[in-house]
Design a protein around this motif. Structure first.
Motif, PDB file in Angstrom:
ATOM      1  N   PHE A  89     -63.955   0.264 -61.767  1.00 38.68           N
ATOM      2  CA  PHE A  89     -64.852  -0.881 -61.602  1.00 38.68           C
ATOM      3  C   PHE A  89     -64.287  -1.805 -60.529  1.00 38.68           C
ATOM      4  CE2 PHE A  89     -66.051  -5.250 -62.637  1.00 38.68           C
ATOM      5  CZ  PHE A  89     -67.423  -5.141 -62.649  1.00 38.68           C
ATOM      6  N   GLU A  90     -64.906  -1.785 -59.357  1.00 33.03           N
ATOM      7  CA  GLU A  90     -64.355  -2.529 -58.223  1.00 33.03           C
ATOM      8  C   GLU A  90     -64.930  -3.955 -58.178  1.00 33.03           C
ATOM      9  OE1 GLU A  90     -61.814  -2.182 -56.298  1.00 33.03           O
ATOM     10  OE2 GLU A  90     -62.383  -3.925 -55.094  1.00 33.03           O
ATOM     11  N   TRP A  91     -64.686  -4.715 -59.240  1.00 30.61           N
ATOM     12  CA  TRP A  91     -65.037  -6.139 -59.285  1.00 30.61           C
ATOM     13  C   TRP A  91     -66.487  -6.351 -58.844  1.00 30.61           C
ATOM     14  CZ3 TRP A  91     -61.442  -7.483 -62.361  1.00 30.61           C
ATOM     15  CH2 TRP A  91     -60.136  -6.997 -62.214  1.00 30.61           C
ATOM     16  N   ALA A  92     -66.719  -7.317 -57.961  1.00 30.05           N
ATOM     17  CA  ALA A  92     -68.101  -7.650 -57.593  1.00 30.05           C
ATOM     18  C   ALA A  92     -68.811  -6.511 -56.868  1.00 30.05           C
ATOM     19  CB  ALA A  92     -68.122  -8.904 -56.738  1.00 30.05           C
TER      20      ALA A  92
ATOM     21  N   LEU B  46     -71.104   1.208 -53.808  1.00 27.15           N
ATOM     22  CA  LEU B  46     -70.247   1.318 -52.638  1.00 27.15           C
ATOM     23  C   LEU B  46     -68.912   0.644 -52.880  1.00 27.15           C
ATOM     24  CD1 LEU B  46     -71.386   0.900 -48.987  1.00 27.15           C
ATOM     25  CD2 LEU B  46     -70.471   2.846 -50.232  1.00 27.15           C
ATOM     26  N   GLY B  47     -68.532   0.582 -54.123  1.00 27.92           N
ATOM     27  CA  GLY B  47     -67.277  -0.064 -54.448  1.00 27.92           C
ATOM     28  C   GLY B  47     -66.128   0.898 -54.335  1.00 27.92           C
ATOM     29  N   SER B  48     -65.549   1.244 -55.440  1.00 29.15           N
ATOM     30  CA  SER B  48     -64.254   1.868 -55.406  1.00 29.15           C
ATOM     31  C   SER B  48     -64.296   3.373 -55.574  1.00 29.15           C
ATOM     32  CB  SER B  48     -63.400   1.252 -56.496  1.00 29.15           C
ATOM     33  OG  SER B  48     -62.140   1.812 -56.469  1.00 29.15           O
ATOM     34  N   CYS B  49     -64.562   4.087 -54.490  1.00 26.96           N
ATOM     35  CA  CYS B  49     -64.260   5.516 -54.487  1.00 26.96           C
ATOM     36  C   CYS B  49     -62.850   5.620 -53.937  1.00 26.96           C
ATOM     37  CB  CYS B  49     -65.226   6.268 -53.586  1.00 26.96           C
ATOM     38  SG  CYS B  49     -66.434   7.188 -54.497  1.00 26.96           S
ATOM     39  N   MET B  50     -61.874   5.181 -54.673  1.00 23.50           N
ATOM     40  CA  MET B  50     -60.533   5.046 -54.096  1.00 23.50           C
ATOM     41  C   MET B  50     -59.522   5.933 -54.792  1.00 23.50           C
ATOM     42  SD  MET B  50     -60.480   0.953 -53.437  1.00 23.50           S
ATOM     43  CE  MET B  50     -59.586   0.910 -51.918  1.00 23.50           C
ATOM     44  N   SER B  51     -60.034   6.908 -55.518  1.00 22.40           N
ATOM     45  CA  SER B  51     -59.138   7.674 -56.364  1.00 22.40           C
ATOM     46  C   SER B  51     -58.241   8.610 -55.564  1.00 22.40           C
ATOM     47  CB  SER B  51     -59.986   8.486 -57.320  1.00 22.40           C
ATOM     48  OG  SER B  51     -59.307   9.618 -57.735  1.00 22.40           O
TER      49      SER B  51
ATOM     50  N   SER C 255     -56.251  -3.449 -65.844  1.00 19.94           N
ATOM     51  CA  SER C 255     -56.865  -3.326 -67.170  1.00 19.94           C
ATOM     52  C   SER C 255     -58.392  -3.410 -67.135  1.00 19.94           C
ATOM     53  CB  SER C 255     -56.288  -4.373 -68.119  1.00 19.94           C
ATOM     54  OG  SER C 255     -56.245  -5.650 -67.503  1.00 19.94           O
ATOM     55  N   TYR C 256     -58.934  -4.500 -66.605  1.00 20.21           N
ATOM     56  CA  TYR C 256     -60.394  -4.640 -66.682  1.00 20.21           C
ATOM     57  C   TYR C 256     -61.090  -3.529 -65.902  1.00 20.21           C
ATOM     58  CZ  TYR C 256     -65.073  -6.466 -66.956  1.00 20.21           C
ATOM     59  OH  TYR C 256     -66.425  -6.582 -67.230  1.00 20.21           O
ATOM     60  N   GLN C 257     -60.455  -3.031 -64.867  1.00 13.83           N
ATOM     61  CA  GLN C 257     -61.108  -2.036 -64.022  1.00 13.83           C
ATOM     62  C   GLN C 257     -61.154  -0.643 -64.640  1.00 13.83           C
ATOM     63  OE1 GLN C 257     -58.696  -3.434 -60.435  1.00 13.83           O
ATOM     64  NE2 GLN C 257     -60.623  -2.916 -59.463  1.00 13.83           N
TER      65      GLN C 257
ATOM     66  N   ARG D 244     -67.709 -12.182 -69.011  1.00  9.89           N
ATOM     67  CA  ARG D 244     -68.734 -13.227 -68.906  1.00  9.89           C
ATOM     68  C   ARG D 244     -69.423 -13.171 -67.538  1.00  9.89           C
ATOM     69  NH1 ARG D 244     -69.256 -18.302 -71.583  1.00  9.89           N
ATOM     70  NH2 ARG D 244     -68.389 -17.148 -73.347  1.00  9.89           N
ATOM     71  N   PHE D 245     -68.610 -13.039 -66.499  1.00  8.06           N
ATOM     72  CA  PHE D 245     -69.123 -13.054 -65.120  1.00  8.06           C
ATOM     73  C   PHE D 245     -70.012 -11.840 -64.857  1.00  8.06           C
ATOM     74  CE2 PHE D 245     -68.371 -12.337 -60.467  1.00  8.06           C
ATOM     75  CZ  PHE D 245     -68.742 -13.585 -59.973  1.00  8.06           C
ATOM     76  N   SER D 246     -69.541 -10.656 -65.246  1.00 11.40           N
ATOM     77  CA  SER D 246     -70.303  -9.441 -64.924  1.00 11.40           C
ATOM     78  C   SER D 246     -71.569  -9.327 -65.777  1.00 11.40           C
ATOM     79  CB  SER D 246     -69.429  -8.193 -65.079  1.00 11.40           C
ATOM     80  OG  SER D 246     -69.001  -8.049 -66.402  1.00 11.40           O
ATOM     81  N   HIS D 247     -71.585 -10.026 -66.898  1.00 11.09           N
ATOM     82  CA  HIS D 247     -72.805 -10.034 -67.708  1.00 11.09           C
ATOM     83  C   HIS D 247     -73.753 -11.160 -67.301  1.00 11.09           C
ATOM     84  CE1 HIS D 247     -72.130  -6.850 -70.757  1.00 11.09           C
ATOM     85  NE2 HIS D 247     -70.877  -6.996 -70.347  1.00 11.09           N
TER      86      HIS D 247
END
Ligand code: FCB
Length: 433
Positions: free
Chosen positions: A400-403, A410-415, A15-17, A33-36
């Motif tokens: 959105f690959e979390w942190a 360089l996070g989630s190019c995982m499609s 969901s969040y991603q 909260r964390f990402s902001h």
């Protein structure tokens, strides 16, 4: 392929991603909260819009259909259903999941619903989050609401995604929300998360008698750096913290004694015997697998463990070692040590920097090679008797690959959707800007 004809092929998201976490009456979650909070996520990005799945879900289901998926694993956002975590329900949120499930079924795609993929309502974190023993009851309340609304159509349920990440990435290493670095908190969280898993299994069985219920646990390959006794012990201890601390509760209702002995007073105040409640019979275990790590003894390392980073091994863009043999080994080990009724690969995939599209298509040979080798690794495990019944690619979309944030970070190019979202929907930024 030697896999059975009724083997389930799907893709997974959370969901969040993907949803976009602002709007639709959704309450704030710990990842908002964390990402902001500046400095927590690469480029200070966040999931405010993500893939805007909240508004584009019908297109997304059409894409799944075009891909030929049998099944789709997604998570419901607890704060979209209960903005404050308990009490008042956001009917708009439930209506969204209701419509998503209906469009999946209309497309002949079986929904696999995960209840907790890390977006805890911030209002509950403010009350101690998973450290609070009441979190078990909060999770049951949320589970019952989701099950009563969706259980007539959703028959595959996953309680938690990767409890080790909830507990340790979020509360020991502080690299995920809520960003704490507190060992006692981390083990309290693990304890209540696993007990809440057992409680949710019971709640699901009561609400949806024909449900298939499981939990998604992530395991990396763990290899000792040498055959020396100290290195073997370091690898075994790592396996204890990362894997047995969660598998033993889920399947045996106990904690691994070697790790309990190491932890000493970190566990003070916890009723360890209560972990027996985590061990409810489940219909399948979800395994999330990505990579292997190598461990050696190090007198100065925490509990005598240090990770050794092998040079010259294939790695993804996120630096994760590509090691399909570990997937076979883990599946066979699960069969031997825990004998789950069935195993679903609930996540497997790889991040690579996609080249620019040609004629609307992205040529991604490295990702194809990764999938090819890992699906063969599943086949090898099945031939050795591991009861694997399905496979979900991570992920359906770049997200959105979390942190690690987004493809730019360089996070989630995982499609796996060939036409990656980045290129397919330039207007649909992954990031909020
Ligand atoms: C797993 C998570 C998933 C995604 C992949 C890459 O640990 O469950 O949300 O981040 O890793």
């Amino acid at each position: 392929m030697s896999l059975p004809k009724d083997f389930v092929w799907g893709a997974a998201t959370s969901s969040y991603q993907i949803e976009g976490s602002v709007g639709g009456g959704r309450g704030e979650c710990i990842w908002h909260r964390f990402s902001h909070t500046p400095g927590k996520v690469v480029n200070n990005e966040n999931g405010d819009r993500a893939c805007d799945h909240l508004h584009l879900f019908r297109d997304d289901v059409a894409l799944m259909k075009e891909l030929g998926l049998h099944a789709y694993r997604f998570s419901t956002a607890w704060p979209r259903i209960l903005p404050k975590g308990t009490g008042a329900i956001n009917t708009e949120g439930l209506d969204f999941y209701d419509a998503l499930v209906d469009s999946l079924l209309a497309a002949n795609i079986t929904p696999y619903l995960t209840l907790y993929h890390w977006d805890l309502p911030q209002a509950l974190q403010d009350r101690g989050g998973w450290e609070n023993p009441d979190s078990v009851q909060w999770f049951v309340e949320y589970t019952q609401i989701a099950a009563h609304r969706l259980g007539d159509r959703v028959k595959h349920w996953i309680t938690h995604n990767e409890p080790v990440c909830t507990a340790f990435l979020g509360n020991l290493f502080g690299i995920h929300a809520p960003g704490k670095q507190d060992p006692q908190a981390a083990f309290r969280v693990a304890h209540h998360v696993m007990i809440s898993h057992g409680a949710a299994v019971r709640a699901l069985r009561a609400a949806v008698p024909d449900a298939q219920v499981g939990i998604a646990i992530n395991m990396n390959g763990i290899t000792p750096a040498s055959d020396r006794e100290e290195d073997l012990r370091a690898a075994r201890t790592q396996d204890g913290f990362a894997n047995r601390w969660f598998l033993d509760p889920a399947f045996r209702g106990t904690y691994p004694e070697d790790i309990v002995a190491l932890l000493g007073n970190i566990l003070d105040g916890l009723d360890l015997a209560a972990i027996s409640e985590a061990a409810q019979p489940i219909d399948f275990m979800g395994l999330n697998y990505y990579q292997r790590n190598v461990f050696a003894y190090d007198a100065g390392g925490l509990y005598g463990i240090k990770e050794v980073r092998l040079p010259d091994v294939p790695r993804t863009a996120m630096g994760w070692e590509v090691h399909p043999q570990s997937l076979t080994d883990i599946l066979v080990r699960l069969k031997d040590d825990y004998a789950p009724a069935a195993i679903l690969i609930t996540e497997n995939g790889a991040a690579y920097d996609d080249p620019a599209p040609v004629d609307g298509l992205v040529n991604d040979p490295e990702r194809i090679a990764y999938y090819d080798s890992h699906i063969k690794a599943v086949e090898a495990a099945v031939a050795l008797g591991a009861p694997v019944t399905g496979y979900f690619a991570w992920s359906l979309f770049d997200n959105f690959e979390w942190a690690e944030a987004t493809p730019n970070g360089l996070g989630s190019c995982m499609s796996i959707s060939r036409r990656s979202n980045v290129h397919r929907r330039p207007a649909r930024a992954f990031y909020s800007v």
